[in-house]
Design a protein around this motif. Structure first.
Motif, PDB file in Angstrom:
ATOM      1  N   LEU A   5       0.859  -1.196   0.000  1.00  0.00           N
ATOM      2  CA  LEU A   5       0.000   0.000   0.000  1.00  0.00           C
ATOM      3  C   LEU A   5       0.887   1.236   0.000  1.00  0.00           C
ATOM      4  O   LEU A   5       1.814   1.342   0.803  1.00  0.00           O
ATOM      5  CB  LEU A   5      -0.877  -0.005   1.262  1.00  0.00           C
ATOM      6  CG  LEU A   5      -1.691   1.262   1.552  1.00  0.00           C
ATOM      7  CD1 LEU A   5      -2.772   1.481   0.498  1.00  0.00           C
ATOM      8  CD2 LEU A   5      -2.337   1.169   2.937  1.00  0.00           C
ATOM      9  N   HIS A 112       0.340  -2.253  -4.782  1.00  0.00           N
ATOM     10  CA  HIS A 112      -0.899  -2.755  -5.363  1.00  0.00           C
ATOM     11  C   HIS A 112      -2.010  -1.708  -5.261  1.00  0.00           C
ATOM     12  O   HIS A 112      -2.869  -1.621  -6.123  1.00  0.00           O
ATOM     13  CB  HIS A 112      -1.358  -4.024  -4.625  1.00  0.00           C
ATOM     14  CG  HIS A 112      -0.389  -5.161  -4.721  1.00  0.00           C
ATOM     15  ND1 HIS A 112       0.710  -5.272  -3.897  1.00  0.00           N
ATOM     16  CD2 HIS A 112      -0.340  -6.223  -5.559  1.00  0.00           C
ATOM     17  CE1 HIS A 112       1.383  -6.369  -4.219  1.00  0.00           C
ATOM     18  NE2 HIS A 112       0.779  -6.959  -5.225  1.00  0.00           N
ATOM     19  N   VAL A 113      -2.001  -0.970  -4.157  1.00  0.00           N
ATOM     20  CA  VAL A 113      -3.053   0.021  -3.884  1.00  0.00           C
ATOM     21  C   VAL A 113      -2.396   1.360  -3.549  1.00  0.00           C
ATOM     22  O   VAL A 113      -1.395   1.401  -2.824  1.00  0.00           O
ATOM     23  CB  VAL A 113      -3.943  -0.442  -2.693  1.00  0.00           C
ATOM     24  CG1 VAL A 113      -4.980   0.622  -2.348  1.00  0.00           C
ATOM     25  CG2 VAL A 113      -4.630  -1.766  -3.015  1.00  0.00           C
ATOM     26  N   GLN A 159      -3.216  -1.461  -8.771  1.00  0.00           N
ATOM     27  CA  GLN A 159      -4.537  -1.985  -9.175  1.00  0.00           C
ATOM     28  C   GLN A 159      -5.727  -1.170  -8.684  1.00  0.00           C
ATOM     29  O   GLN A 159      -6.840  -1.326  -9.179  1.00  0.00           O
ATOM     30  CB  GLN A 159      -4.668  -3.431  -8.685  1.00  0.00           C
ATOM     31  CG  GLN A 159      -3.640  -4.353  -9.342  1.00  0.00           C
ATOM     32  CD  GLN A 159      -3.672  -5.752  -8.747  1.00  0.00           C
ATOM     33  OE1 GLN A 159      -4.718  -6.310  -8.458  1.00  0.00           O
ATOM     34  NE2 GLN A 159      -2.502  -6.337  -8.551  1.00  0.00           N
ATOM     35  N   ARG A 160      -5.515  -0.347  -7.672  1.00  0.00           N
ATOM     36  CA  ARG A 160      -6.615   0.468  -7.140  1.00  0.00           C
ATOM     37  C   ARG A 160      -6.073   1.829  -6.719  1.00  0.00           C
ATOM     38  O   ARG A 160      -5.010   1.905  -6.112  1.00  0.00           O
ATOM     39  CB  ARG A 160      -7.218  -0.141  -5.872  1.00  0.00           C
ATOM     40  CG  ARG A 160      -7.774  -1.537  -5.981  1.00  0.00           C
ATOM     41  CD  ARG A 160      -9.182  -1.552  -6.526  1.00  0.00           C
ATOM     42  NE  ARG A 160      -9.755  -2.885  -6.405  1.00  0.00           N
ATOM     43  CZ  ARG A 160      -9.460  -3.909  -7.215  1.00  0.00           C
ATOM     44  NH1 ARG A 160      -8.571  -3.755  -8.184  1.00  0.00           N
ATOM     45  NH2 ARG A 160     -10.042  -5.087  -7.033  1.00  0.00           N
ATOM     46  N   LEU A 226     -13.405   4.933  -4.325  1.00  0.00           N
ATOM     47  CA  LEU A 226     -12.615   4.223  -5.334  1.00  0.00           C
ATOM     48  C   LEU A 226     -12.555   5.102  -6.583  1.00  0.00           C
ATOM     49  O   LEU A 226     -13.585   5.466  -7.144  1.00  0.00           O
ATOM     50  CB  LEU A 226     -13.276   2.879  -5.640  1.00  0.00           C
ATOM     51  CG  LEU A 226     -12.575   1.979  -6.656  1.00  0.00           C
ATOM     52  CD1 LEU A 226     -11.150   1.632  -6.228  1.00  0.00           C
ATOM     53  CD2 LEU A 226     -13.381   0.698  -6.880  1.00  0.00           C
ATOM     54  N   MET A 241     -10.173  -2.673   1.636  1.00  0.00           N
ATOM     55  CA  MET A 241      -9.402  -1.960   0.620  1.00  0.00           C
ATOM     56  C   MET A 241      -8.689  -2.902  -0.352  1.00  0.00           C
ATOM     57  O   MET A 241      -8.313  -2.508  -1.442  1.00  0.00           O
ATOM     58  CB  MET A 241      -8.382  -1.110   1.396  1.00  0.00           C
ATOM     59  CG  MET A 241      -7.599  -0.144   0.595  1.00  0.00           C
ATOM     60  SD  MET A 241      -6.696   0.992   1.697  1.00  0.00           S
ATOM     61  CE  MET A 241      -7.796   2.397   1.701  1.00  0.00           C
ATOM     62  N   PHE A 242      -8.485  -4.144   0.039  1.00  0.00           N
ATOM     63  CA  PHE A 242      -7.675  -5.085  -0.782  1.00  0.00           C
ATOM     64  C   PHE A 242      -8.541  -6.163  -1.439  1.00  0.00           C
ATOM     65  O   PHE A 242      -7.999  -7.118  -2.003  1.00  0.00           O
ATOM     66  CB  PHE A 242      -6.578  -5.704   0.081  1.00  0.00           C
ATOM     67  CG  PHE A 242      -5.653  -4.664   0.625  1.00  0.00           C
ATOM     68  CD1 PHE A 242      -4.611  -4.167  -0.152  1.00  0.00           C
ATOM     69  CD2 PHE A 242      -5.858  -4.121   1.883  1.00  0.00           C
ATOM     70  CE1 PHE A 242      -3.793  -3.169   0.330  1.00  0.00           C
ATOM     71  CE2 PHE A 242      -5.039  -3.116   2.372  1.00  0.00           C
ATOM     72  CZ  PHE A 242      -4.003  -2.634   1.576  1.00  0.00           C
ATOM     73  N   ILE A 245      -7.810  -7.853  -5.099  1.00  0.00           N
ATOM     74  CA  ILE A 245      -6.461  -7.519  -5.576  1.00  0.00           C
ATOM     75  C   ILE A 245      -5.714  -8.805  -5.932  1.00  0.00           C
ATOM     76  O   ILE A 245      -5.701  -9.758  -5.156  1.00  0.00           O
ATOM     77  CB  ILE A 245      -5.657  -6.779  -4.470  1.00  0.00           C
ATOM     78  CG1 ILE A 245      -6.330  -5.458  -4.111  1.00  0.00           C
ATOM     79  CG2 ILE A 245      -4.207  -6.587  -4.871  1.00  0.00           C
ATOM     80  CD1 ILE A 245      -6.141  -4.378  -5.114  1.00  0.00           C
TER      81      ILE A 245
END
Ligand SMILES: [Zn+2]
Length: 247
Positions: A5, A112-113, A159-160, A226, A241-242, A245
Motif C-alpha cells: 500500500l 498494489h493500492v 490496481q486500485r 474508489l 481496501m484489498f 487484488i
C-alpha cells in the motif's frame, strides 16, 4: 510477496489524521505500507518551539517518523529529498514535475493500492491536498504507461486508487465538497494508534486538541472513494481496501 500500500500526502500529520486508520489496519494484516510526503510542513501556523523554518522542518521530520512508526508504516520518505517541495506552494509546481517524481517512486515501490487526498482538498480544503491528489492521480495512471517517462524504471500499474473522503465536516471551517464513499473502514481496532500518531506531532498539538472531540464522535470509520480500478464495473460498497487484488 506481500501486498503493498502506498499513501501519498502533502504534509507531515496528513498520514495520521487522514489515513492513519487505513495504514494501521493494513500493517496489522501484513500489508507492506509506504508513505511519501511532498513537503516538510513549514508553512503551518502551529510551530511548537521552532524559531525558524529550518527548525520547524527538523521537528516535523522527526514527528513524521514517530507517527509512521506508531502506525506500523514500513517505509516513509519525502519526495525529492533533500530538495523537498515548499509547504503551501505545491500548486505552483508543474503537474509533470510532481507526477514524474511519483512515477519513479511507484515504479520502484510497486504498490498494489495507492491512497491519497481527493480533489476537494480534504477536511480543511487545503490547496496542497488538491495538488497532491492531482499529481498522484496522474502518476497512478502514468506509471504503467510506456509513453510516460520511459527512462524512470520498469513500468508498474497499481490496481486500485482510492481518495480519502469524509462522512462529516469540521465545525467552523469551509466545508469541502467530498466524493461519495465506496469504502468504509471500521478503524475501531486501531483508533488509539491513529490518535497516538497524531499526538506524536507535538508541534501540531493545538490542532489535535481542537479536532479530538470531532474524531471521537465521527472517527470510528474512515471513508474512501474508489477512483480507479483495472476492470470496468459499477461502483459498489466495500469494507476491504484489498478486496479482489491480484498479488
Ligand atoms: Zn495536510
Amino acid at each position: 510477496m506481500p501486498l503493498k500500500l502506498l499513501c501519498v500526502i502533502a504534509h507531515p500529520d496528513d498520514e495520521c489524521f487522514a489515513f492513519g486508520g487505513a495504514l494501521a489496519l493494513a500493517a496489522d494484516r501484513g500489508v507492506e505500507t509506504s508513505v511519501i510526503c511532498l513537503t516538510e510542513g513549514t508553512a503551518g501556523s502551529y510551530r511548537g518551539t521552532a524559531t525558524s523554518d529550518a527548525e520547524l522542518a527538523k521537528l516535523r521530520r522527526s514527528e513524521f517518523a514517530a507517527s509512521c512508526d506508531i502506525l506500523g508504516v514500513h517505509h516513509h520518505e519525502f519526495l525529492n529529498d533533500p530538495n523537498v517541495y515548499l509547504d503551501g506552494k505545491l500548486e505552483f509546481v508543474s503537474l509533470s514535475e510532481l507526477a514524474s517524481g511519483l512515477v519513479a517512486r511507484i515504479r520502484d515501490l510497486r504498490p498494489h493500492v495507492v491512497i491519497t487526498f481527493g480533489q476537494d482538498g480534504g477536511l480543511n480544503t487545503h490547496a496542497d491536498h488538491t495538488s497532491v491528489s492531482a499529481a498522484t492521480t496522474a502518476a497512478f495512471h502514468w506509471s504503467g504507461s510506456p509513453k510516460r517517462f520511459p527512462h524512470l524504471g520498469p513500468l508498474h500499474s497499481p490496481q486500485r486508487l482510492f481518495y480519502v473522503t469524509t462522512s462529516f465536516f469540521l465545525p467552523g471551517r469551509l466545508n469541502p465538497m467530498p466524493a461519495p464513499w465506496t469504502l468504509t473502514l471500521d478503524i475501531r481496532s486501531v483508533f488509539d494508534r491513529k490518535q497516538a500518531a497524531f499526538q506524536a506531532h507535538t508541534t501540531q498539538s493545538p490542532l489535535e486538541l481542537q479536532t479530538r472531540p470531532v474524531f471521537a464522535e465521527h472517527g470510528q470509520d474512515e471513508h474512501y472513494a474508489l477512483a480507479a480500478i483495472t476492470t470496468p464495473q459499477p461502483a459498489t460498497q466495500s469494507t476491504n481496501m484489498f478486496e479482489g487484488i491480484a498479488e
